[in-house]
Design a protein around this motif. Structure first.
Motif, PDB file in Angstrom:
ATOM      1  N   ASN A 139       0.780  -1.222  -0.025  1.00 46.35           N
ATOM      2  CA  ASN A 139       0.025  -0.225  -0.187  1.00 46.35           C
ATOM      3  C   ASN A 139       0.779   1.475  -0.009  1.00 46.35           C
ATOM      4  O   ASN A 139       1.842   1.253   0.421  1.00 46.35           O
ATOM      5  CB  ASN A 139      -0.810  -0.137   1.267  1.00 46.35           C
ATOM      6  CG  ASN A 139      -2.035  -1.054   0.910  1.00 46.35           C
ATOM      7  OD1 ASN A 139      -2.652  -1.083   0.141  1.00 46.35           O
ATOM      8  ND2 ASN A 139      -2.316  -1.868   2.230  1.00 46.35           N
ATOM      9  N   ARG A 140       0.429   2.432  -0.796  1.00 47.88           N
ATOM     10  CA  ARG A 140       1.087   3.702  -0.570  1.00 47.88           C
ATOM     11  C   ARG A 140       0.713   4.447   0.201  1.00 47.88           C
ATOM     12  O   ARG A 140      -0.441   4.320   0.962  1.00 47.88           O
ATOM     13  CB  ARG A 140       0.616   4.286  -2.076  1.00 47.88           C
ATOM     14  CG  ARG A 140       1.118   3.619  -3.452  1.00 47.88           C
ATOM     15  CD  ARG A 140       0.876   4.287  -4.606  1.00 47.88           C
ATOM     16  NE  ARG A 140       1.499   5.382  -4.826  1.00 47.88           N
ATOM     17  CZ  ARG A 140       1.022   6.499  -5.489  1.00 47.88           C
ATOM     18  NH1 ARG A 140      -0.093   6.298  -6.486  1.00 47.88           N
ATOM     19  NH2 ARG A 140       1.754   7.457  -5.842  1.00 47.88           N
ATOM     20  N   PRO A 141       1.652   5.096   1.144  1.00 52.11           N
ATOM     21  CA  PRO A 141       1.248   5.948   2.370  1.00 52.11           C
ATOM     22  C   PRO A 141       0.317   6.937   2.039  1.00 52.11           C
ATOM     23  O   PRO A 141      -0.518   7.331   2.732  1.00 52.11           O
ATOM     24  CB  PRO A 141       2.435   6.898   2.501  1.00 52.11           C
ATOM     25  CG  PRO A 141       3.641   5.858   1.973  1.00 52.11           C
ATOM     26  CD  PRO A 141       2.939   5.072   0.816  1.00 52.11           C
ATOM     27  N   GLU A 142       0.353   7.674   0.618  1.00 51.79           N
ATOM     28  CA  GLU A 142      -0.764   8.546   0.198  1.00 51.79           C
ATOM     29  C   GLU A 142      -1.974   7.852  -0.419  1.00 51.79           C
ATOM     30  O   GLU A 142      -2.788   8.712  -0.628  1.00 51.79           O
ATOM     31  CB  GLU A 142       0.089   9.550  -0.852  1.00 51.79           C
ATOM     32  CG  GLU A 142       0.293   8.784  -2.411  1.00 51.79           C
ATOM     33  CD  GLU A 142       1.721   7.936  -2.095  1.00 51.79           C
ATOM     34  OE1 GLU A 142       2.061   7.906  -3.389  1.00 51.79           O
ATOM     35  OE2 GLU A 142       1.964   7.977  -1.037  1.00 51.79           O
ATOM     36  N   GLY A 143      -2.057   6.730  -0.459  1.00 50.25           N
ATOM     37  CA  GLY A 143      -3.285   5.832  -0.655  1.00 50.25           C
ATOM     38  C   GLY A 143      -3.294   5.221  -1.933  1.00 50.25           C
ATOM     39  O   GLY A 143      -2.471   5.819  -2.976  1.00 50.25           O
ATOM     40  N   GLY A 144      -3.895   4.017  -2.230  1.00 47.86           N
ATOM     41  CA  GLY A 144      -3.747   3.408  -3.322  1.00 47.86           C
ATOM     42  C   GLY A 144      -2.627   2.486  -3.055  1.00 47.86           C
ATOM     43  O   GLY A 144      -2.409   1.891  -1.847  1.00 47.86           O
ATOM     44  N   ALA A 145      -2.147   1.714  -4.070  1.00 47.10           N
ATOM     45  CA  ALA A 145      -1.237   0.571  -4.161  1.00 47.10           C
ATOM     46  C   ALA A 145      -0.237   0.394  -5.248  1.00 47.10           C
ATOM     47  O   ALA A 145      -0.541   1.415  -5.983  1.00 47.10           O
ATOM     48  CB  ALA A 145      -2.298  -0.850  -4.278  1.00 47.10           C
ATOM     49  N   ARG A 146       0.754  -0.028  -5.022  1.00 47.18           N
ATOM     50  CA  ARG A 146       1.870  -0.037  -6.018  1.00 47.18           C
ATOM     51  C   ARG A 146       2.343  -1.838  -6.067  1.00 47.18           C
ATOM     52  O   ARG A 146       2.577  -2.514  -4.978  1.00 47.18           O
ATOM     53  CB  ARG A 146       3.148   0.686  -5.709  1.00 47.18           C
ATOM     54  CG  ARG A 146       3.715   0.670  -4.594  1.00 47.18           C
ATOM     55  CD  ARG A 146       4.959   1.593  -4.701  1.00 47.18           C
ATOM     56  NE  ARG A 146       5.482   1.701  -3.158  1.00 47.18           N
ATOM     57  CZ  ARG A 146       5.408   2.887  -2.842  1.00 47.18           C
ATOM     58  NH1 ARG A 146       4.870   3.849  -3.581  1.00 47.18           N
ATOM     59  NH2 ARG A 146       5.770   3.010  -1.451  1.00 47.18           N
ATOM     60  N   PHE A 147       2.487  -1.995  -7.365  1.00 42.74           N
ATOM     61  CA  PHE A 147       3.234  -3.413  -7.451  1.00 42.74           C
ATOM     62  C   PHE A 147       4.584  -3.280  -8.235  1.00 42.74           C
ATOM     63  O   PHE A 147       4.797  -2.597  -8.880  1.00 42.74           O
ATOM     64  CB  PHE A 147       2.258  -4.154  -8.634  1.00 42.74           C
ATOM     65  CG  PHE A 147       0.794  -4.737  -8.039  1.00 42.74           C
ATOM     66  CD1 PHE A 147       0.742  -6.105  -7.627  1.00 42.74           C
ATOM     67  CD2 PHE A 147      -0.330  -3.986  -7.870  1.00 42.74           C
ATOM     68  CE1 PHE A 147      -0.284  -6.546  -7.011  1.00 42.74           C
ATOM     69  CE2 PHE A 147      -1.256  -4.135  -7.375  1.00 42.74           C
ATOM     70  CZ  PHE A 147      -1.369  -5.666  -6.958  1.00 42.74           C
ATOM     71  N   ILE A 148       5.148  -3.939  -7.703  1.00 37.17           N
ATOM     72  CA  ILE A 148       6.867  -3.802  -7.883  1.00 37.17           C
ATOM     73  C   ILE A 148       7.431  -5.226  -8.602  1.00 37.17           C
ATOM     74  O   ILE A 148       7.301  -6.222  -7.962  1.00 37.17           O
ATOM     75  CB  ILE A 148       7.543  -3.557  -6.860  1.00 37.17           C
ATOM     76  CG1 ILE A 148       6.962  -2.338  -5.975  1.00 37.17           C
ATOM     77  CG2 ILE A 148       9.012  -3.449  -7.221  1.00 37.17           C
ATOM     78  CD1 ILE A 148       7.761  -2.126  -4.550  1.00 37.17           C
ATOM     79  N   LEU A 149       7.717  -4.981  -9.942  1.00 32.13           N
ATOM     80  CA  LEU A 149       8.366  -6.139 -10.382  1.00 32.13           C
ATOM     81  C   LEU A 149       9.949  -6.169 -10.403  1.00 32.13           C
ATOM     82  O   LEU A 149      10.562  -5.135 -11.050  1.00 32.13           O
ATOM     83  CB  LEU A 149       7.946  -6.065 -12.167  1.00 32.13           C
ATOM     84  CG  LEU A 149       6.489  -6.530 -12.417  1.00 32.13           C
ATOM     85  CD1 LEU A 149       5.598  -5.487 -12.082  1.00 32.13           C
ATOM     86  CD2 LEU A 149       6.303  -7.096 -13.909  1.00 32.13           C
ATOM     87  N   GLN A 150      10.477  -6.679  -9.993  1.00 30.14           N
ATOM     88  CA  GLN A 150      11.982  -7.171  -9.777  1.00 30.14           C
ATOM     89  C   GLN A 150      12.254  -7.833 -11.061  1.00 30.14           C
ATOM     90  O   GLN A 150      12.019  -9.191 -10.961  1.00 30.14           O
ATOM     91  CB  GLN A 150      12.461  -7.529  -8.359  1.00 30.14           C
ATOM     92  CG  GLN A 150      13.961  -7.744  -8.255  1.00 30.14           C
ATOM     93  CD  GLN A 150      14.293  -8.177  -6.968  1.00 30.14           C
ATOM     94  OE1 GLN A 150      13.485  -8.033  -6.119  1.00 30.14           O
ATOM     95  NE2 GLN A 150      15.484  -8.860  -6.886  1.00 30.14           N
ATOM     96  N   LEU A 151      13.060  -7.591 -11.943  1.00 28.83           N
ATOM     97  CA  LEU A 151      13.414  -8.531 -13.029  1.00 28.83           C
ATOM     98  C   LEU A 151      15.073  -8.242 -13.035  1.00 28.83           C
ATOM     99  O   LEU A 151      15.751  -7.393 -12.893  1.00 28.83           O
ATOM    100  CB  LEU A 151      12.987  -7.594 -14.271  1.00 28.83           C
ATOM    101  CG  LEU A 151      11.370  -7.685 -14.413  1.00 28.83           C
ATOM    102  CD1 LEU A 151      11.044  -6.831 -15.426  1.00 28.83           C
ATOM    103  CD2 LEU A 151      10.818  -8.996 -14.662  1.00 28.83           C
ATOM    104  N   PRO A 152      15.691  -9.299 -13.646  1.00 26.43           N
ATOM    105  CA  PRO A 152      17.254  -9.348 -14.072  1.00 26.43           C
ATOM    106  C   PRO A 152      17.518  -8.547 -15.179  1.00 26.43           C
ATOM    107  O   PRO A 152      16.660  -8.553 -16.225  1.00 26.43           O
ATOM    108  CB  PRO A 152      17.546 -10.898 -14.028  1.00 26.43           C
ATOM    109  CG  PRO A 152      16.258 -11.384 -14.848  1.00 26.43           C
ATOM    110  CD  PRO A 152      14.857 -10.671 -14.096  1.00 26.43           C
ATOM    111  N   ALA A 153      18.665  -7.934 -15.023  1.00 21.97           N
ATOM    112  CA  ALA A 153      18.879  -7.078 -15.910  1.00 21.97           C
ATOM    113  C   ALA A 153      19.823  -7.955 -17.134  1.00 21.97           C
ATOM    114  O   ALA A 153      20.294  -8.796 -17.068  1.00 21.97           O
ATOM    115  CB  ALA A 153      19.854  -5.761 -15.502  1.00 21.97           C
TER     116      ALA A 153
END
Length: 633
Positions: free
Chosen positions: A613-627
Motif C-alpha cells: 500500500n502507498r502512504p498517500e493512498g492506493g497500491a503499487r506493484f513492484i516487478l523485480q527483473l534481472p538486467a
C-alpha cells in the motif's frame, strides 16, 4: 612282490572344548544391551520427530477448517445495521409493522446463509426481532440477554466473539455481535449464532483424540465426549464469577480435565499419561497409555486446538528396532567368536576348508541377491525419474495453456476498442477506393494515385494496430532475451488505451526507451503488465482521483524494478493477495488467478513480484527483473 601297506587315513586332532570366560560373556551381554538401548532411543527420537511433524500438519489442516466454519458468516452482523427495516425497528420498537418487517428480513437472511439464528437487541439487551420468530419453542423475541458477553461488547461499540450455550435450546454455538448505530449513537446490537456441528463431524480429519478450549481454558468441543466442559486448569475466582454471570455454559458444572495441560506445550509437545473411555477415535476404549500433546492457537476466535497423539506405535516400533539392533550386534559378536574359534582349530584343515567353501557360497549368494536388488532399485529409480520428468512437462504445458487462455481473455475484452480503431480506417479506405474508381473512369490519374497513396498509408496504420495483437495472442514458449521495458510498457498501454481513456485515468509514464533493459520474454512480460494495469484501473473505479504511475529504475544489486502505482482503494492486509482464486472483485468478474499467474511468470524470469500500500493512498506493484547482460565492447 611285497605288498605295500595302505597309507593311514589322516585323522583330525581331537578338538578341545573351550569353556567361556564369564567376564567376556558379561562384557558381551553389556555391549549388546547398550546397543539395543541406543537403537531404541534413536528410533524413539526419530519416531517422535515424525509424530510431531505429522501432528503439526494435521493441526494446520484442522485449524484452517475451524477458521472456514467459524468465520464464514462472521461479517453478517455488520451488514444488518444497513437494513432500513432494522433501523426502523430500533427507532420504533413498539411498532408491530416494524417488528414484523425486521423479523421477516432476519428470517430470509438466515435461510439464505444457513446459520442457527440472527437476532437484534435494544440497548437493554431485550431481543426485538429474530430469524426464528415463527418457531414458538425456539423464539428469542422478548428474551433478556443483557448478561451475555457479546451483548456487552456490542453495546460498547466493539465486535463481540464468544462461545456460549443457548439458554433456549441448550445448543452450543459461536456468537458474533456488532453494534447497530443510528448516526453516531449505538442503538442496539446485532448477533448471529453459528452452528459448530460441522466441527464435530470434522474430528475424523485428525485421526487422533483432540479438543478445542476457549479463552477461559474450558473444553468446548472434543472428539472425546467426557472431556467437554472440563477446565484444563482450575478457573480463578474472577473467571468463575464472570462465567456464572454471563451463563456461557448455561450454568452447567465445569469439571477438571483428567490430566494437567501446560498453557504452551511448545514445538516438542507435552507427554501425558491417561486413559480414554468411549472415544470415537480409539478402537480399544479404556486403554491407558501415553500421549503427545500438541497445540495450536486460533487467533481469530481466541481458542486453542489440542491433539493427543498416541505414543504406543512409536514405542512399539522403537522396541522392535532396539531388539533388531541387539540381535544384529549379537550376530556380529557371535561371528567374531566363531572366527576366533576357527583360529584355534587351524590344524583341522579339512573342516576349515569346508567352512570356507560354505562361507564363500553364502557370500556369492548374498552378492547375487544384492546385485539383483540393486538392479531392480536402479530400474525403479529410472522409471520414477521418467515419470517425474513427464509430470513436469505436463505441468508446464498446463501452465502455458493457462497463460494463453488468460491472454485470449484479455483480447476478448479489448475487442470492442480494437474494432473502433479499425472501423474508421476501413470506412476511409472504402470511400477513397470508390472515388479512385470514378476518377480512373474520368482519366484523372494524379487524383487516383493520391487516393491509392492514402489507402496504403491507412493499411499501414491498421497493420500497426493489428501487429501488437498478433504478437500478444501468439502462443509461444518463454524465451528470455534483452527486452526494453519502455517498449513492453508502450505495447501494454496501446492495448489498454481505450479502456484507460474511457475510465478517465491520468497516465504518468516515466519509462524512457533504452533506459532499462531486462532479461526476460517480452510477450510474457506484456501479459503481466496488462493484468497489473487492468487491476489498477479496476481499483480506481470509485476513486475521486484517478492517477496511474509507471516508472522503471535500477537497483543497487544490478537488477531492475518496474513500479505500477495507482490511487485506488489499496490492498487487503491479510496476506492472501497472491493466493490462487483469491479476488476482491464481485462474483462473476474474476477467478483470482491473474496475480498468481503473473508472479509465476516473473519468477520464471528469475525475478519476483510484490505489492504494498502507498502512504498517500492506493497500491503499487513492484516487478523485480534481472538486467540483461551487457555486450562486450
Amino acid at each position: 612282490m611285497t605288498d605295500t601297506p595302505p597309507a593311514p587315513t589322516p585323522q583330525l586332532p581331537p578338538s578341545r572344548s573351550v569353556s567361556p570366560n564369564p567376564l567376556i560373556v558379561a562384557a558381551l551381554l553389556l555391549v549388546i544391551s547398550l546397543i539395543g538401548i541406543g537403537g531404541y532411543r534413536a528410533s524413539e527420537y526419530q519416531g517422535m520427530q515424525t509424530l510431531r511433524t505429522d501432528a503439526g500438519h494435521r493441526l494446520d489442516l484442522f485449524a484452517a477448517a475451524v477458521d472456514g466454519i467459524v468465520n464464514r458468516y462472521a461479517h453478517i452482523p455488520a451488514t444488518i445495521q444497513l437494513n432500513e427495516e432494522v433501523l426502523n425497528l430500533m427507532r420504533s420498537p413498539h411498532s408491530a409493522t416494524s417488528v414484523q418487517a425486521a423479523n421477516r428480513f432476519l428470517q430470509q437472511l438466515n435461510e439464505h446463509i444457513g446459520s442457527v439464528a440472527i437476532f437484534v437487541m435494544n440497548q437493554r439487551g431485550i431481543v426485538l426481532a429474530s430469524s426464528n420468530w415463527n418457531h414458538p419453542s425456539e423464539n428469542f423475541v422478548g428474551e433478556d440477554l443483557s448478561f451475555r458477553s457479546y451483548f456487552v461488547d456490542g453495546l460498547a461499540g466493539r465486535v463481540g466473539r464468544h462461545f456460549a450455550i443457548g439458554t433456549t435450546r441448550g445448543e452450543p454455538g459461536y456468537f458474533v455481535s456488532t453494534p447497530i448505530r443510528d448516526g453516531e449513537r449505538v442503538v442496539g446490537v446485532a448477533v448471529i449464532k453459528i452452528s459448530l456441528d460441522q466441527l464435530d463431524q470434522a474430528w475424523s480429519l485428525l485421526g487422533a483424540p483432540a479438543l478445542i478450549a476457549d479463552g477461559n481454558g474450558v473444553v468446548i468441543l472434543s472428539s472425546v465426549p467426557e472431556w467437554r466442559y472440563t477446565a484444563l486448569k482450575p478457573l480463578p475466582l474472577d473467571t468463575r464469577v464472570e462465567v456464572k454471570m454471563s451463563r456461557l455454559y448455561n450454568e452447567g458444572p465445569i469439571g477438571d480435565f483428567p490430566v494437567p495441560i501446560d498453557d504452551d506445550p511448545g514445538p516438542d509437545g507435552q507427554i501425558v499419561h491417561m486413559a480414554l473411555h468411549n472415544s470415537s477415535v480409539r478402537p480399544h476404549a479404556g486403554f491407558a497409555g501415553s500421549y503427545l500433546v500438541h497445540g495450536r492457537g486460533l487467533q481469530d476466535v481466541g481458542w486453542r486446538l489440542l491433539i493427543f497423539s498416541d505414543l504406543r506405535p512409536v514405542r512399539t516400533q522403537a522396541l522392535g528396532h532396539g531388539a533388531l539392533a541387539a540381535v544384529a550386534t549379537g550376530f556380529v559378536l557371535l561371528l567374531l567368536l566363531v572366527l576366533a574359534q576357527r583360529r584355534r582349530i587351524v590344524r583341522q584343515k579339512l573342516e576349515a576348508k569346508e567352512l570356507l567353501e560354505q562361507a564363500n557360497a553364502q557370500l556369492e549368494s548374498k552378492v547375487a541377491r544384492r546385485t539383483r536388488a540393486l538392479t531392480d532399485t536402479n530400474a525403479r529409480l529410472r522409471k520414477e525419474v521418467a515419470e517425474r520428468q513427464q509430470a513436469e512437462q505436463t505441468l508446464r504445458a498446463a501452465q502455458d495453456e493457462l497463460v494463453q487462455a488468460a491472454k485470449l481473455a484479455v483480447l476478448g475484452q479489448l475487442a470492442a476498442g480494437i474494432t473502433h480503431e479499425l472501423a474508421q480506417p476501413l470506412g476511409a479506405m472504402r470511400t477513397l477506393s470508390g472515388n479512385a474508381i470514378e476518377f480512373m473512369k474520368r482519366g484523372n490519374l494524379p487524383t487516383v494515385e493520391q487516393n491509392l497513396t492514402i489507402i496504403a498509408r491507412l493499411a499501414d496504420q491498421m497493420g500497426r494496430i493489428i501487429t501488437p495483437l498478433k504478437t500478444f495472442a501468439r502462443k509461444s514458449p518463454a524465451v528470455p532475451a534483452a527486452t526494453d521495458l519502455a517498449h513492453a510498457v508502450s505495447a501494454a498501454l496501446f492495448l489498454l488505451d481505450q479502456r484507460l481513456t474511457k475510465a478517465g485515468i491520468t497516465l504518468i509514464n516515466r519509462c524512457e526507451p533504452g533506459q532499462a533493459i531486462a532479461w526476460c520474454d517480452q510477450n510474457r512480460l506484456e501479459q503481466v503488465l496488462i493484468n497489473l494495469i487492468r487491476n489498477a484501473g479496476d481499483a480506481m473505479a470509485d476513486s475521486g482521483r484517478k492517477e496511474l504511475l509507471i516508472e522503471a529504475s535500477s537497483r543497487d544489486d544490478g537488477n531492475l524494478e518496474l513500479v505500477i502505482a495507482d490511487s485506488g482503494c489499496g490492498l487487503p492486509e491479510d496476506g492472501t493477495l497472491f493466493e490462487p482464486f483469491f479476488t476482491t472483485k464481485p462474483a462473476g468478474e474474476g477467478l483470482g488467478l491473474g496475480l498468481a499467474i503473473s508472479r509465476d511468470i516473473v519468477r520464471e524470469f528469475g525475478g519476483d513480484l510484490r505489492a504494498e500500500n502507498r502512504p498517500e493512498g492506493g497500491a503499487r506493484f513492484i516487478l523485480q527483473l534481472p538486467a540483461a547482460p551487457k555486450e562486450p565492447s
